[in-house]
Design a protein around this motif. Structure first.
Motif, PDB file in Angstrom:
ATOM      1  N   GLU A 243       0.092  -1.283  -0.436  1.00  0.00           N
ATOM      2  CA  GLU A 243      -0.226  -0.359  -0.095  1.00  0.00           C
ATOM      3  C   GLU A 243       0.975   1.251  -0.410  1.00  0.00           C
ATOM      4  O   GLU A 243       1.949   1.380   0.937  1.00  0.00           O
ATOM      5  N   VAL A 244       0.181   2.241  -0.437  1.00  0.00           N
ATOM      6  CA  VAL A 244       0.942   3.455  -0.744  1.00  0.00           C
ATOM      7  C   VAL A 244      -0.153   4.905  -0.329  1.00  0.00           C
ATOM      8  O   VAL A 244      -1.694   4.299   0.181  1.00  0.00           O
ATOM      9  N   SER A 245       0.645   5.850   0.759  1.00  0.00           N
ATOM     10  CA  SER A 245       0.133   6.399   1.296  1.00  0.00           C
ATOM     11  C   SER A 245      -0.342   7.979   0.877  1.00  0.00           C
ATOM     12  O   SER A 245       0.617   7.822   0.290  1.00  0.00           O
ATOM     13  N   LEU A 246      -1.271   8.637   1.217  1.00  0.00           N
ATOM     14  CA  LEU A 246      -1.254   9.575  -0.314  1.00  0.00           C
ATOM     15  C   LEU A 246      -2.405  10.414   0.579  1.00  0.00           C
ATOM     16  O   LEU A 246      -3.212  10.086   1.830  1.00  0.00           O
ATOM     17  N   GLY A 247      -1.572  12.193   0.162  1.00  0.00           N
ATOM     18  CA  GLY A 247      -2.793  12.458   0.825  1.00  0.00           C
ATOM     19  C   GLY A 247      -1.866  14.783  -0.010  1.00  0.00           C
ATOM     20  O   GLY A 247      -1.711  14.670  -0.542  1.00  0.00           O
ATOM     21  N   ALA A 248      -3.809  15.817   0.473  1.00  0.00           N
ATOM     22  CA  ALA A 248      -3.571  16.647  -0.504  1.00  0.00           C
ATOM     23  C   ALA A 248      -4.291  17.492   0.418  1.00  0.00           C
ATOM     24  O   ALA A 248      -5.334  17.195   0.938  1.00  0.00           O
ATOM     25  N   GLU A 249      -3.911  19.088   0.245  1.00  0.00           N
ATOM     26  CA  GLU A 249      -4.583  19.821   0.626  1.00  0.00           C
ATOM     27  C   GLU A 249      -5.465  20.366  -0.295  1.00  0.00           C
ATOM     28  O   GLU A 249      -5.039  20.409  -2.033  1.00  0.00           O
ATOM     29  N   LEU A 250      -6.677  20.629   0.052  1.00  0.00           N
ATOM     30  CA  LEU A 250      -7.337  21.151  -1.408  1.00  0.00           C
ATOM     31  C   LEU A 250      -7.816  22.571  -1.305  1.00  0.00           C
ATOM     32  O   LEU A 250      -8.949  22.549  -0.151  1.00  0.00           O
ATOM     33  N   ARG A 251      -7.944  23.633  -2.716  1.00  0.00           N
ATOM     34  CA  ARG A 251      -8.044  25.052  -2.010  1.00  0.00           C
ATOM     35  C   ARG A 251      -9.070  25.242  -2.818  1.00  0.00           C
ATOM     36  O   ARG A 251      -9.825  26.505  -2.251  1.00  0.00           O
ATOM     37  N   THR A 252      -9.880  24.467  -3.481  1.00  0.00           N
ATOM     38  CA  THR A 252     -10.916  24.780  -4.983  1.00  0.00           C
ATOM     39  C   THR A 252     -11.834  23.943  -4.597  1.00  0.00           C
ATOM     40  O   THR A 252     -11.394  22.317  -4.630  1.00  0.00           O
ATOM     41  N   VAL A 253     -12.966  24.493  -4.996  1.00  0.00           N
ATOM     42  CA  VAL A 253     -13.933  22.912  -5.487  1.00  0.00           C
ATOM     43  C   VAL A 253     -13.421  22.367  -6.233  1.00  0.00           C
ATOM     44  O   VAL A 253     -13.748  20.900  -6.507  1.00  0.00           O
ATOM     45  N   ARG A 254     -13.017  22.987  -7.146  1.00  0.00           N
ATOM     46  CA  ARG A 254     -12.718  21.602  -8.087  1.00  0.00           C
ATOM     47  C   ARG A 254     -11.289  20.787  -8.209  1.00  0.00           C
ATOM     48  O   ARG A 254     -11.349  20.241  -8.358  1.00  0.00           O
ATOM     49  N   ASP A 255     -10.365  21.836  -6.943  1.00  0.00           N
ATOM     50  CA  ASP A 255      -9.409  19.992  -6.310  1.00  0.00           C
ATOM     51  C   ASP A 255     -10.040  18.906  -5.904  1.00  0.00           C
ATOM     52  O   ASP A 255      -9.449  17.957  -6.206  1.00  0.00           O
ATOM     53  N   VAL A 256     -10.616  19.288  -5.199  1.00  0.00           N
ATOM     54  CA  VAL A 256     -12.073  18.841  -4.410  1.00  0.00           C
ATOM     55  C   VAL A 256     -12.343  17.713  -5.048  1.00  0.00           C
ATOM     56  O   VAL A 256     -12.583  16.587  -5.169  1.00  0.00           O
ATOM     57  N   ARG A 257     -13.186  17.946  -6.449  1.00  0.00           N
ATOM     58  CA  ARG A 257     -14.085  17.097  -7.245  1.00  0.00           C
ATOM     59  C   ARG A 257     -12.698  16.493  -8.273  1.00  0.00           C
ATOM     60  O   ARG A 257     -13.169  15.262  -8.185  1.00  0.00           O
TER      61      ARG A 257
END
Length: 195
Positions: free
Chosen positions: A35-49
């Motif tokens: 398994e690989v772990s991933l993470g991201a900060e989402l600053r716009t609605v487009r990023d979240v979608r």
């Protein structure tokens, strides 16, 4: 003090290049966790979608903890993203997402979906020891990490570039990991504590 050290070994403004470099380093691991772990900060609605499409099982939450204005209790982000309007979602930003996925199944799509927030991919494994048949690293500490829009292994100030790190347990063979990192080129800096 952390239980592992990280070495920055590659820096680029091309996210796909950073991923390719990290994968080349992962190929040097004697063992790689499935398994690989991933993470991201989402600053716009487009990023979240976009990230919701790539990581539908990801854990989405507020980037900074929030409290209920009436009760003062911690407010959890428990919503159905698909049913939420863009306007309502915009009021919840910024968010972050974390997920553990099978290696090789999502990394390229994750990188393609990145926005401008910091993000990371973390592969855990065991570095080989050329003098022994049995690996002597630590699953939870050895590995490769790429941080997008950052130059430190933990969250720090935003940058335009992406950094690839080699990580080794402080109980493991630090010389071995730095020698493996050198195969890629000259390390970009001294070892630091990782996240």
């Amino acid at each position: 003090m952390g239980s592992h050290r990280t070495w920055p070994v590659h820096r680029t403004t091309d996210a796909a290049e950073a991923l390719a470099t990290a994968r080349r380093l992962c190929a040097l691991l004697d063992e790689l966790r499935p398994e690989v772990s991933l993470g991201a900060e989402l600053r716009t609605v487009r990023d979240v979608r976009r990230m919701a499409e790539v990581l539908p099982e990801g854990l989405f939450d507020h980037l900074e903890p929030r409290t209920d204005p009436e009760t003062g209790a911690w407010r959890c982000f428990e919503v159905d993203l698909a049913a939420m309007s863009d306007e309502a979602l915009a009021g919840e930003l910024p968010l972050d997402v974390t997920a553990d996925m099978a290696c090789g199944t999502v990394e390229a799509r994750f990188v393609a979906a990145l926005g401008d927030g910091q993000a990371w991919i973390d592969w855990q494994g065991v570095w080989p020891d050329p003098g022994e048949r049995e690996p002597s690293g630590w699953w939870s500490e050895d590995g490769v990490q790429v941080v997008f829009h950052g130059e430190r292994a933990e969250r720090s100030g935003w940058t335009a570039h992406h950094t690839v790190f080699v990580r080794v347990s402080t109980w493991g063979d630090v010389t071995r990991a730095s020698r493996l990192a050198a195969r890629l080129g000259e390390a970009l800096g001294d070892a630091g504590e990782g996240r």
